[in-house]
Structures are given as structure tokens and as C-alpha cells.
Scaffold this active site. Structure first.
Site, PDB file in Angstrom:
ATOM      1  N   THR A  49       0.844  -1.207   0.000  1.00 10.42           N
ATOM      2  CA  THR A  49       0.000   0.000   0.000  1.00 10.42           C
ATOM      3  C   THR A  49       0.875   1.251   0.000  1.00 10.42           C
ATOM      4  OG1 THR A  49      -1.637  -1.170   1.298  1.00 10.42           O
ATOM      5  CG2 THR A  49      -1.844   1.215   1.268  1.00 10.42           C
ATOM      6  N   SER A  51       1.770  -8.759  -2.028  1.00 11.03           N
ATOM      7  CA  SER A  51       0.382  -8.303  -2.037  1.00 11.03           C
ATOM      8  C   SER A  51      -0.636  -9.421  -2.237  1.00 11.03           C
ATOM      9  CB  SER A  51       0.210  -7.246  -3.142  1.00 11.03           C
ATOM     10  OG  SER A  51      -0.978  -6.533  -2.933  1.00 11.03           O
ATOM     11  N   CYS A 102      -6.074 -12.677   4.077  1.00 12.23           N
ATOM     12  CA  CYS A 102      -7.378 -12.895   4.692  1.00 12.23           C
ATOM     13  C   CYS A 102      -8.186 -13.973   3.971  1.00 12.23           C
ATOM     14  CB  CYS A 102      -8.159 -11.579   4.728  1.00 12.23           C
ATOM     15  SG  CYS A 102      -7.154 -10.233   5.372  1.00 12.23           S
ATOM     16  N   TYR A 106      10.761   4.620   9.184  1.00 18.54           N
ATOM     17  CA  TYR A 106       9.355   4.526   9.596  1.00 18.54           C
ATOM     18  C   TYR A 106       8.960   3.046   9.758  1.00 18.54           C
ATOM     19  CZ  TYR A 106       9.180   9.348   7.908  1.00 18.54           C
ATOM     20  OH  TYR A 106       9.405  10.679   7.713  1.00 18.54           O
ATOM     21  N   ALA A 107       7.915   2.821  10.505  1.00 15.54           N
ATOM     22  CA  ALA A 107       7.420   1.435  10.609  1.00 15.54           C
ATOM     23  C   ALA A 107       5.891   1.441  10.619  1.00 15.54           C
ATOM     24  CB  ALA A 107       7.960   0.761  11.868  1.00 15.54           C
ATOM     25  N   ASP A 120       1.369  -4.753  11.255  1.00 14.61           N
ATOM     26  CA  ASP A 120       1.253  -5.643  12.415  1.00 14.61           C
ATOM     27  C   ASP A 120       2.434  -5.528  13.373  1.00 14.61           C
ATOM     28  OD1 ASP A 120      -1.014  -6.605  11.256  1.00 14.61           O
ATOM     29  OD2 ASP A 120      -0.266  -8.632  10.890  1.00 14.61           O
TER      30      ASP A 120
END
Ligand code: FAD
Length: 826
Positions: A15, A39, A43, A286-287, A290
Site C-alpha cells: 500500500t 500483495s 485474509c 518509519y514502521a 502488524d
């Protein structure tokens, strides 16, 4: 131009990459993914295993080629980032296939490495060749292959979280008999227990066996045996281990980035990482996803939420921040939805348990509403729970379980929480309505109305968890449903007075208007009406049982009792040699109550069985998810044969044969009445009479107590009532104990000391005192008859007796003694 490296190529990473490219054509963007696929649809993995998603390619949302072409990215799969050198602003990358490593420099680094399944170092785990975890496509392929080649008949899913429950359902879809083992006393931790019980019932009804409150101890026999902490062992062909996830933090820890107490990467609201020693922001690193620690939006405490929405949202936000947009991540609420067979289970925010643990003031309310107008075909029930802070009126969270339209309600509430709406604003939300979608008062509005009533102080809310506590406080439980509904199940000791009969039967509630009265109906609405009647008549201590009998029944659901399938096997009667039927006759009556909500299906069953002869059968078709458990319990209690209970699609089909009662049962059923003759004026004996009378009344028997001679003293008021008496009568009255509080013990009375000691003990053990027991018995409908002849002899006048006592002679006693199964002389 910036050189941006991204670690992890699935939800958050992909994303961020796409958004970065949309914001700038100039930047160099390299995305590293350790595995083959980027990607992909994590789910959807359980549903591919369950053959619900048939084509494996459908899981691959984006290919490397497709994404490279669309977004002009440099995507490197099979490339694991193994080191970050913050000083030189480089990362070390290992080519997974060859082991070769190289350096890559960066201006900006985004970490989105996700979380990995917990794999505890317990005995036998490494040798368990039938044990799998599920995180990615290779895991999915391995499980799929195992099922195809080994054809397992049984499976144990260890862990009842989202993935565990989804896997249980999908293994069932493959015809495998599944057991879920969960250390907590419930599955799906975001739900409160009484809500989780609805899920337990649904899992059981679809054949999933639940072992709750029991932890994993070890594996034996190459995974064919699972040993649990309780000592129980389960034999299984397949094991899915889904006991939770831990953040992928190896890289972050090696690079001295700050991590939280559970190992999640600590970030600022701008998703910047921090140095482990200085807590200072690490420039350019940056992180997201989850792997990170976020703020709980509701309580503003630190938390971690492994869900796709936060990962995607953070992916977009981080790209914006890198491009100078003034934005930030505002925290997560854990809004979730899950399919559990025919149910949709959805939640947002904090549950009651969590909010209480955080010491937030909590008020919870329950509602059970149709998803759309009940007159429009196909309406189904949604069980809702909403939690708010009664001091600030902030909405803390909500849970909903139902079918169509369930998650819509949670989404509305999640929106309200995000926009900081107060609980009182829910009733004012103008939501879309047409009969096939909702009602003019949407279930979300109803939650608002209920909360408004509670806030207005119309009644107090009693929770099903507190029923026994209220019972100890001497509460009266008043069930205002119809007698037929009451028959299908009720709270123990509750008296049944239909709401419309309430005004004319107030005497059954006893004298005190301050006694706690817990009112319940099926879902809370009629109880509210009854409460308003009582409130306006001066009753002061009124509780509405939150969620009514529906919530109570869910709370009390007996684990594994809703299993479906053939219930009854052929049984040969030893005397006649005839075998009992195991199938219905073709011409048996069929009652289809699809769409009807609880207790409708059970009431229809009750009526249908009433209309047929003993030995005849009836088939009931219902869609109410609670029907499986209900009909089993009902048939058992009422002596009918439940031949089978099956599930076809979302329809439960029960085949019932009306019970042929045995001689003993028939005799027993005629003995509906019980009479006690109380001669004795002694405390212990009067107590025994009340206990027996209450027990018999609670079982539905009509009970009368005939008070004669010294027994009359238990009925005397404890105050001196001015009545006309002659000298002898006055003397008698003076010498006899005045009322239930003054009765002596039959032995060891010791001038009243013994009686006092017994009363103290009763208080200590929370046993009601005799006057309360007398009132409770009356409230349960026990008839008190005072013997006229004894009263005359002893000079006791009617005015001296407590209210609700009938004066009668032997005729009244005999009339009440007809059809009596039990007569006791005490
Ligand atoms: P991921 O999407 O897991 O991506 C992390 C990637 O980073 C992985 O592919 C990993 O291989 C790679 N990686 C890690 N370390 C390195 C490294 N050092 N170098 C290179 N690559 C690395 N969420 C929902 O909201 N709803 C659902 O219904 C739902 N169902 C799920 C079902 C399953 C079976 C699973 C496993 C998850 C599900 N989730 C669901 C959770 C959701 O998929 C995750 O929250 C989301 O994918 C997290 O995104 P992420 O980018 O943080 O991590």
C-alpha cells in the site's frame, strides 16, 4: 528525488509503495519481500483451504509484473533485509535462494515486516509432522497438500482467535471433524463472554467440538496425540497451531530501534521509529502494520492490533508523511468482522472486560433486534452489546452477532466512536431505512434509546453475570413474558406475571416497594414497559435484566450441547420387543418457522407437539441459530424424543416424536399440588416448611401451607395490633411468640440464644431469614391458609396476621388437597 526502501511487500508495504508512486514519479522505490509473493490476500487463505475460494490465483491480488508495470517499482522477492546500518543509511539484503548478500542505500526506509505465528518450544512440537501454522501462501499450500494427500478425518485447531475459528470452519467445509482447544474460557477474545457463548453455540451446532479453558502441554506420537494441561489427551490427524502472533522485530531490534513491552516497534503518531537508548526519533526510518505498537483510540493506551485496515491506513499515511503532508495515525480501535458458519461476528473498540481492566467506568447494554422490518420476509436477529462510559458518555465499544447487516451496525458505531460521538447521539443518527434493509428505528438507534433510558434513571441495569449476587441480596425476579415463553425456560426462582397482567397482580410482588426487583422479558422491551408501570406505582428498586432472557440463555449455554446430527438410535423396548422409531412417518406434520426469532420457533414447537398424539411426530424447520440448543433441552425436559437434528444450509431441521410418558411419569404429572400442614411454632420447622414450599413452587407445583395451632405464630405481625380480646385471649397472645422473628428453636433454644445463633449463622451464610422466606414463598404463589378453628381457640384475630393470608377451615384445606402428590405434616 528520494530513494525509498520498503521491507515487506504485502498489506502495509505494498500500500505504501503504490501511494508513494502516486505522489511522485521521481522517487526511486525498492520493495523487498522475503517470500515469493507480494500483495497476496492473507485474509482469503483459510477460505482457499476450505475450497470456498476455488482458484489459488484469486489469492494473488497483485503480481510482481503487474505492480511493477502499473507503479514503476523495483520489486525484489526472495530478498530478505537482514540488517540496517543507520549510520551509513544502508540495509543488507540477502538473496534467499542463493544466500548472497549486498548493500542498498536509502534516504527513507519503511518497515512493514508484519507478525509471525507463535511457535512455542514445547515437547514434541518439532516432531509433529502433521502440525501447521498459517500465515502465507507456502503455509497454505502445505496445509492444502496435506489434506489432499493424507485425507485427515480429524483436526485440532489450537487457539480460538480469528484465524483459529476461520480455520475450524474451513476444515469442517472439507468434511474434517474439528476440535478447537483454547486456553481462555472462550473463543474470540474481542467479545465479552456472553457474546462469545453465541459463537460457541454456532460452532457446536456445526459440529465443532470445543475444549475451552485448557492449555496445550505437549505433543506425542509425531503429533497424533495432543496432551493438554488438564491431563486430557486428544488424538488427531491434523493440527493447526494458531495461538497468536508476535511482531517480526528481529531487524528492528538489531538496529537498536525502540520496541514496546510485547516486542512491537514503537512509533510516533507520524509513524517514525525511535532509538532504543535515547527514545529520539530515528530520522528517515518509519514502521507500519502488524509489527508496530499503536495507541488504542478509545483509551489512548499502548496496544498492538494485527489487522489489515490499520496496515493499509498506515501504508497510505506514511507515504503522505514522507511527502510532507501534515497528517498522523490516530490510533486503532480493532474494528473486526468474521464469518462463523451462518453468523457474522463483528466488534469495535474496547469490550467490557478490557475497559474494566483499564479502570474505565463502564455501562453496558444489550439489545436483540431484527436486521430489518420483521414483516418483510427473511428478517434475522442481531445480538448487540454496547459499552459506554456513564460519566463522560463516550462510546467505548460494541459487539454484534447476527446475519445480514450485522457488520453494518458495527461500522456505524465505529464511525461514531471515531468522530467522538456521545452515546446519546446514537438515537439521533438518521440511518437509511426500507423494510428489506432496516427498521425506522435502526438497531443502532435502539441502543441509543436504551442508553438514554438508563441515563435518565428509569431503571438500573442488571447483568446476567450478577444474577446470583442479586438473588443473595433478596431480589425478586419477575419475568413478564407470556406463560408459554416462560415454559420454554426462565431464570431460576423467577415468578411469571405477563406484563399485561401486572397491574392486577401487584400483591404477588410482596409488600415492600423498595425490595430489588429484577424484571426480564425476552429481550428487554416488555421488561421496560413493566418497569415503567411499577415505577409509576411507587416501586423504587427496579432493574432491567440487560438483554433479557435471550442474553441470560446465551450466557448459560452449556458447552458442546448444541451438536447436531442423529440424536437417537433405535432402542428396543424390553417388555414389548418393539423398537422405538428412529425416523418420522412420511405423513408427519411439518412446521416451517424459518425467519422466526427466538422464542418463536420453540413456542411453535410447543404448540405443534401439543396438537399431536403421543407417539406421533412433527418436523420443525427453523433458521434461528439458537434453535439447536433450545430444542434439545426442551425435548429432554418435556419427555419428547428428538429423533434427529440436522442443518441444511442455514436451516435447522428437528424431528420430534411426542413422548409417551411412563406410568410413573404420568402419576407424577398428576401430582401437581403439594400441601404442608404446619403445626409447629418453632423456627427450624417453619424454615424447613418454607424451603420445601419454595422448592416445590419453583418446580411449577401449586403449593399451599395450612397453618394451624402453634404454626399460626409464624404468620403473626411482629407489632402489637390493637384488637378486641378477652382476658384469656390477651394472656395467650402475650405468652406466644409474636411473628416469624420471635420463634424459638425446637431444641437447644437456650432461652432464645440458640435461635439468635442460628440467625447469625444464616446471615453469615447468606441464607434468608424466615420473614424474607415467607415473603419469597408468597411471591412464588404459595398459598397461606390460616386455620379458623385454631385462631378461634387461641384468640388470634385476622388483623394480627401478615398480609396475603387466607382464613379457612378444613374445607379449604381439603379443596387445596385435591390432586396433591405431596402432603407434609410439620
Ligand atoms: P504482512 O501483510 O504480513 O506483510 C509482511 C511481509 O513482510 C511478509 O510477506 C513477510 O514475508 C515480509 N518480511 C518480513 N520480514 C522481512 C524482511 N526482513 N525482509 C523482507 N521481507 C520481510 N486482517 C483483517 O483485518 N481481516 C481479516 O479477515 C484477516 N484475515 C487474516 C487471515 C490470515 C490467515 C492471516 C495470516 C492474516 C489475516 N489478517 C486479517 C491480518 C492481516 O493480513 C494483517 O494484519 C496484514 O496483512 C498486516 O500487514 P503487514 O504489512 O503489517 O504484514
Amino acid at each position: 528525488m528520494k530513494k525509498i526502501l520498503i521491507v515487506g511487500g504485502v498489506a502495509g508495504g505494498a500500500t505504501a509503495a503504490a501511494r508513494l508512486r502516486r505522489l511522485s514519479e521521481k522517487d526511486e522505490i525498492i520493495m523487498f519481500e522475503r517470500d515469493e509473493y507480494i500483495s497476496f490476500a492473507n485474509c482469503g487463505l483459510p477460505y482457499y483451504i476450505g475450497n470456498v475460494i476455488k482458484d489459488r490465483n484469486d489469492l494473488l491480488v497483485q503480481t510482481i509484473e503487474g505492480m511493477t508495470e502499473r507503479f514503476n517499482l523495483d520489486i525484489r522477492n526472495f530478498s530478505e533485509v537482514i540488517d540496517i546500518n543507520r549510520l551509513s543509511k544502508t540495509v543488507t539484503v540477502k538473496k534467499v535462494k542463493t544466500g548472497e548478500t549486498y548493500q542498498e542505500s536509502y534516504d527513507v526506509l519503511i518497515l512493514s515486516p508484519g507478525a509471525k505465528p507463535i511457535f512455542p518450544p514445547i515437547e514434541g512440537i518439532k516432531e509433529a509432522s502433521n502440525l501447521f501454522v498459517l500465515r502465507n501462501i507456502p503455509d497454505t499450500d502445505a496445509i492444502y497438500r496435506f489434506i489432499e494427500t493424507k485425507k485427515p478425518k480429524t483436526a485440532v485447531v489450537v487457539g480460538g482467535g480469528f484465524i483459529g475459528v476461520e480455520m475450524a470452519e474451513n476444515l469442517c467445509e472439507r468434511g474434517i471433524k474439528v476440535t478447537i482447544v483454547e486456553k481462555l474460557p472462550q473463543v474470540l477474545a474481542p467479545l465479552d463472554f456472553e457474546m462469545a457463548q453465541i459463537v460457541h453455540r454456532e460452532l457446536n451446532a456445526h459440529g465443532v467440538n470445543l475444549v475451552l479453558g485448557d492449555g496445550l502441554l505437549s505433543f506425542a506420537n509425531n503429533g497424533r496425540t495432543i496432551n493438554l494441561e488438564s491431563g486430557q489427551s486428544i488424538e488427531t490427524d491434523l493440527i493447526i497451531l494458531s495461538i497468536g502472533v508476535v511482531p517480526e522485530n528481529t531487524l528492528a531490534k538489531k538496529a537498536d530501534l525502540l520496541v514496546g513491552p510485547r516486542g512491537h516497534i514503537a512509533v510516533t503518531a507520524k509513524l517514525e521509529t525511535m532509538d532504543a537508548s535515547t527514545n529520539q526519533v530515528v530520522e528517515g526510518v518509519y514502521a507500519i502494520g502488524d509489527a508496530i505498537q499503536v495507541k488504542d483510540f478509545v483509551s489512548n493506551t499502548d496496544t498492538a492490533i494485527a489487522l489489515a485496515w490499520p496496515a493499509n491506513r498506515q501504508g497510505r499515511i506514511v507515504a503522505d508523511i514522507i511527502h510532507g503532508v501534515d497528517t498522523q495515525y490516530n490510533g486503532s480501535m480493532g474494528t473486526s468482522v468474521l464469518k462463523v458458519f451462518n453468523l457474522t461476528v463483528s466488534a469495535t473498540g474496547n469490550n467490557q472486560r478490557t475497559a474494566e481492566m483499564k479502570k474505565i467506568p463502564v455501562q453496558a447494554i444489550h439489545a436483540h433486534r431484527n436486521n430489518h422490518a420483521s414483516y418483510y420476509p427473511g428478517a434475522t436477529n442481531i445480538d448487540l452489546k454496547l459499552i459506554y462510559n456513564p460519566e463522560t458518555l463516550e462510546i467505548l465499544g460494541a459487539q454484534a452477532i447476527g446475519q445480514d447487516g450485522t457488520e453494518k451496525r458495527i461500522d456505524v458505531i465505529a464511525t461514531a466512536i471515531k468522530l467522538k460521538a456521545k452515546i446519546t447521539q446514537l438515537s439521533d443518527l438518521e440511518l437509511a431505512y426500507a423494510p428489506s434493509y432496516s427498521s425506522a428505528k435502526d438497531p443502532v438507534n435502539i441502543l441509543g434509546y436504551i442508553a438514554e433510558n438508563v441515563i435518565a434513571g428509569f431503571y438500573k441495569v442488571a447483568y446476567v453475570q450478577h444474577v446470583s449476587e442479586l438473588e443473595k441480596q433478596g431480589a425478586l425476579f419477575l419475568d413478564v413474558r407470556t406463560p408459554i415463553e416462560f415454559e420454554t425456560g426462565a431464570l431460576p426462582g423467577a415468578i411469571n406475571l405477563e406484563v399485561d397482567q401486572l397491574r392486577s397482580n401487584l400483591h404477588l410482588l410482596g409488600d415492600s416497594k423498595d425490595r430489588p426487583i429484577v424484571v426480564n422479558c425476552q429481550v428487554g422491551l416488555r421488561a421496560y414497559v413493566a418497569i415503567m408501570i411499577l415505577k409509576n406505582l411507587g416501586y423504587t428498586n427496579l432493574y432491567n435484566l440487560s438483554g433479557g432472557y435471550s442474553t441470560y440463555k446465551a450466557f448459560k449455554y452449556e458447552l458442546n450441547s448444541a451438536a447436531i446430527g442423529a440424536i437417537k438410535s433405535a432402542k428396543v423396548d424390553e417388555t414389548t420387543g418393539m423398537s422405538t422409531p428412529t425416523a418420522l412417518h412420511d405423513n408427519s406434520k411439518v412446521v416451517d418457522v424459518s425467519g422466526m426469532q427466538c422464542p418463536g420457533p420453540l413456542m411453535a414447537t410447543y404448540k405443534a407437539v401439543q396438537d399431536i398424539n403421543e407417539g406421533d411426530g412433527v418436523k420443525i424447520i427453523a433458521t434461528d441459530p439458537g434453535f439447536a440448543a433450545d430444542v434439545k433441552a426442551w425435548a429432554k425436559t418435556n419427555g419428547h424424543d428428538l429423533l434427529s437434528l440436522n442443518l441444511e444450509g442455514n436451516k435447522y431441521i428437528a424431528e420430534i416424536v411426542k413422548g409417551k410418558k411412563t406410568q410413573a411419569e404420568q402419576t407424577q404429572s398428576n401430582q401437581e399440588n403439594a400441601t404442608i400442614v404446619l403445626f409447629s411454632g418453632e423456627l427450624d420447622k417453619a424454615l424447613a416448611s418454607m424451603i420445601i414450599a419454595q422448592g416445590a413452587a419453583a418446580q411449577g407445583k401449586h403449593v399451599s401451607i395450612f397453618f394451624t395451632f402453634w404454626g399460626l405464630n409464624a404468620l403473626r405481625k411482629d407489632v402489637n395490633v390493637p384488637v378486641k380480646k378477652n382476658f384469656i385471649e390477651r394472656m395467650f397472645g402475650f405468652m406466644m411468640p409474636r411473628g416469624a422473628n420471635k420463634l424459638p428453636l425446637s431444641s437447644m433454644n437456650m432461652m432464645g440464644m440458640g435461635a439468635l445463633m442460628i440467625k447469625g449463622l444464616m446471615k453469615h451464610k447468606n441464607v434468608d431469614q424466615l420473614p424474607i422466606m415467607i415473603k419469597d414463598a408468597q411471591a412464588l404463589g404459595v398459598k397461606f391458609i390460616a386455620c379458623q378453628m385454631s385462631m378461634d381457640l387461641m384468640g388470634i384475630k385476622h388483623e394480627e396476621l401478615i398480609d396475603g393470608v387466607e382464613i379457612g377451615g378444613v374445607g379449604t384445606y381439603i379443596a387445596n388437597n385435591e390432586n396433591v402428590g405431596t402432603t407434609l405434616f410439620i
